[in-house]
Design a protein around this motif. Structure first.
Motif, PDB file in Angstrom:
ATOM      1  N   HIS A  11      36.139  36.606  38.133  1.00 39.23           N
ATOM      2  CA  HIS A  11      36.955  37.746  37.720  1.00 39.23           C
ATOM      3  C   HIS A  11      38.295  37.276  37.163  1.00 39.23           C
ATOM      4  CE1 HIS A  11      38.501  41.926  38.005  1.00 39.23           C
ATOM      5  NE2 HIS A  11      37.227  42.240  37.990  1.00 39.23           N
ATOM      6  N   VAL A  12      38.854  36.219  37.722  1.00 37.51           N
ATOM      7  CA  VAL A  12      40.118  35.663  37.213  1.00 37.51           C
ATOM      8  C   VAL A  12      39.932  35.160  35.783  1.00 37.51           C
ATOM      9  CG1 VAL A  12      41.760  33.756  37.460  1.00 37.51           C
ATOM     10  CG2 VAL A  12      41.093  35.088  39.469  1.00 37.51           C
ATOM     11  N   VAL A  13      38.818  34.496  35.521  1.00 41.75           N
ATOM     12  CA  VAL A  13      38.539  33.992  34.179  1.00 41.75           C
ATOM     13  C   VAL A  13      38.447  35.136  33.174  1.00 41.75           C
ATOM     14  CG1 VAL A  13      36.840  32.782  32.742  1.00 41.75           C
ATOM     15  CG2 VAL A  13      37.402  31.907  35.023  1.00 41.75           C
ATOM     16  N   ARG A  14      37.779  36.218  33.564  1.00 38.11           N
ATOM     17  CA  ARG A  14      37.528  37.324  32.623  1.00 38.11           C
ATOM     18  C   ARG A  14      38.706  38.281  32.518  1.00 38.11           C
ATOM     19  NH1 ARG A  14      33.497  39.518  29.798  1.00 38.11           N
ATOM     20  NH2 ARG A  14      33.221  41.771  29.657  1.00 38.11           N
ATOM     21  N   TRP A  15      39.352  38.586  33.649  1.00 36.06           N
ATOM     22  CA  TRP A  15      40.363  39.638  33.679  1.00 36.06           C
ATOM     23  C   TRP A  15      41.786  39.144  33.974  1.00 36.06           C
ATOM     24  CZ3 TRP A  15      38.695  44.295  32.032  1.00 36.06           C
ATOM     25  CH2 TRP A  15      37.317  44.559  32.105  1.00 36.06           C
ATOM     26  N   GLY A  16      41.905  37.888  34.379  1.00 32.72           N
ATOM     27  CA  GLY A  16      43.233  37.341  34.656  1.00 32.72           C
ATOM     28  C   GLY A  16      43.712  37.543  36.075  1.00 32.72           C
ATOM     29  N   GLU A  17      42.885  38.152  36.927  1.00 26.29           N
ATOM     30  CA  GLU A  17      43.242  38.373  38.323  1.00 26.29           C
ATOM     31  C   GLU A  17      41.972  38.549  39.146  1.00 26.29           C
ATOM     32  OE1 GLU A  17      45.634  41.867  38.324  1.00 26.29           O
ATOM     33  OE2 GLU A  17      43.961  43.209  37.911  1.00 26.29           O
ATOM     34  N   PRO A  18      42.020  38.251  40.459  1.00 24.44           N
ATOM     35  CA  PRO A  18      40.830  38.422  41.292  1.00 24.44           C
ATOM     36  C   PRO A  18      40.493  39.889  41.474  1.00 24.44           C
ATOM     37  CG  PRO A  18      42.725  37.847  42.651  1.00 24.44           C
ATOM     38  CD  PRO A  18      43.170  37.719  41.223  1.00 24.44           C
ATOM     39  N   CYS A  19      39.230  40.186  41.732  1.00 28.30           N
ATOM     40  CA  CYS A  19      38.845  41.583  41.951  1.00 28.30           C
ATOM     41  C   CYS A  19      39.103  42.016  43.389  1.00 28.30           C
ATOM     42  CB  CYS A  19      37.384  41.821  41.577  1.00 28.30           C
ATOM     43  SG  CYS A  19      36.204  40.693  42.316  1.00 28.30           S
ATOM     44  N   PHE A  20      39.191  41.066  44.319  1.00 27.46           N
ATOM     45  CA  PHE A  20      39.414  41.403  45.720  1.00 27.46           C
ATOM     46  C   PHE A  20      40.586  40.594  46.273  1.00 27.46           C
ATOM     47  CE2 PHE A  20      34.696  41.746  45.185  1.00 27.46           C
ATOM     48  CZ  PHE A  20      34.624  43.128  45.247  1.00 27.46           C
ATOM     49  N   GLU A  21      41.729  41.252  46.491  1.00 29.61           N
ATOM     50  CA  GLU A  21      42.789  40.571  47.237  1.00 29.61           C
ATOM     51  C   GLU A  21      42.402  40.590  48.712  1.00 29.61           C
ATOM     52  OE1 GLU A  21      44.968  42.468  49.265  1.00 29.61           O
ATOM     53  OE2 GLU A  21      44.091  44.402  48.712  1.00 29.61           O
ATOM     54  N   GLN A  22      43.206  39.956  49.563  1.00 27.43           N
ATOM     55  CA  GLN A  22      42.772  39.699  50.931  1.00 27.43           C
ATOM     56  C   GLN A  22      42.439  40.973  51.703  1.00 27.43           C
ATOM     57  OE1 GLN A  22      41.982  36.680  52.191  1.00 27.43           O
ATOM     58  NE2 GLN A  22      41.129  37.953  53.829  1.00 27.43           N
TER      59      GLN A  22
END
Length: 320
Positions: free
Chosen positions: A185-196
């Motif tokens: 998700h970071v590669v595609r959108w620039g941020e993770p899809c699930f924070e902690q």
């Protein structure tokens, strides 16, 4: 009732976000309905807001996993004599992602007219579904040629790269699954899809949904023993819910990996007599609305705001 009104979803959401300053539970989710809570804060540090909302949703203040297919039954129940909702000092109520039926909306309109409340539409959306009570061949024949190519026909191209396997990472490899999904998700959108906190919520929810007869399917597509695509699905009461997806960008110029992976999962759903639907939920893709092309059913949803306080009613009328 949908996955989002299950006790597993409702209880896990409140455990993770219910301690937010200003939150107070008013009506817990009962009989597989959404709970209601009060969110008290000052908008722009000036205007006092006391907002009624469904457990699983929040308007303005925090971002959490989306809770869809809500209905107003729990709100009406909480307005009954002997319940405290009518006496609470709320000045607005925001009901997000309600199933948009004429009877539901008309009832709320009548209630607002009777009580002098202002009713506003704050958002409209569509959830996309695939009826799986047909054969997979029948479903494929209903698609356009380009969609059918991306979903199924190009499996042959993928098979030339290496042997294909599917594996469910639940439960033993769940944390690894979400870690890899975040990386993609970071590669595609620039941020993770699930924070902690979101990750904590999903792991709690998945553990609990099993107790309600649900089945987590953390589906991983392998090609030549390499994990190339990840689909976060949950089976619940005859329906597969596709909650999140991630795949390796640029794996092969002719392949849409995410769509191909969905094809395998949809085919499995069509082959299972206990399933009647594969739910892609609401939302669009990054570059196109691929859900609309895949779906053979649509469910309109609407988000409504009820304004009760005099000051807020005046401000909203001035705004429009």
């Amino acid at each position: 009732m949908s996955l989002f009104q299950s006790s597993a979803w409702q209880k896990s959401w409140w455990e993770v976000w219910g301690n937010t300053p200003g939150f107070r539970l008013v009506a817990p989710g009962e009989n597989r309905r959404c709970g209601i809570y009060l969110d008290e804060y000052r908008w722009r540090n000036v205007v006092p807001i006391r907002c009624l909302q469904f457990v699983g949703t929040n308007y303005r203040r925090i971002s959490t996993p989306r809770t869809e297919y809500n209905d107003l039954t729990s709100f009406y129940d909480a307005l009954e004599p002997g319940r405290e909702l009518t006496d609470l000092p709320w000045n607005e109520a925001v009901f997000r992602d309600i199933i948009n039926t004429t009877s539901e909306i008309n009832r709320l309109q009548r209630l607002c007219l009777e009580r002098g409340w202002l009713l506003r539409i704050v958002h409209q959306d569509t959830a996309y579904q695939i009826a799986t009570d047909i054969t997979f061949d029948e479903y494929l024949s209903s698609l356009g040629p380009n969609t059918r190519l991306r979903l199924f026909n190009r499996r042959k191209v993928l098979e030339t790269v290496g042997p294909i396997e599917l594996e469910n990472f639940w439960p033993s490899k769940a944390e690894r699954f979400f870690q890899r999904l975040n990386e993609l998700h970071v590669v595609r959108w620039g941020e993770p899809c699930f924070e902690q906190r979101s990750l904590d919520f999903h792991l709690r929810f998945l553990s609990r949904i099993v107790e309600e007869g649900g089945r987590p399917e953390l589906s991983v597509l392998f090609c030549d023993k390499s994990a190339i695509s990840f689909l976060y699905n949950v089976v619940y009461e005859g329906r597969v819910y596709n909650i999140q997806a991630g795949y390796i960008e640029g794996f092969h110029r002719k392949l849409a990996l995410g769509t191909l992976h969905l094809g395998y999962c949809i085919e499995a759903a069509c082959s299972d007599p206990e399933l009647n639907s594969f739910d892609l939920l609401a939302g669009d893709g990054k570059n196109e609305n691929y859900k609309k092309r895949l779906a053979n059913c649509e469910a309109p949803m609407v988000s409504l705001m009820v304004v009760r306080g005099r000051l807020l009613k005046l401000l909203y009328r001035l705004k429009h």
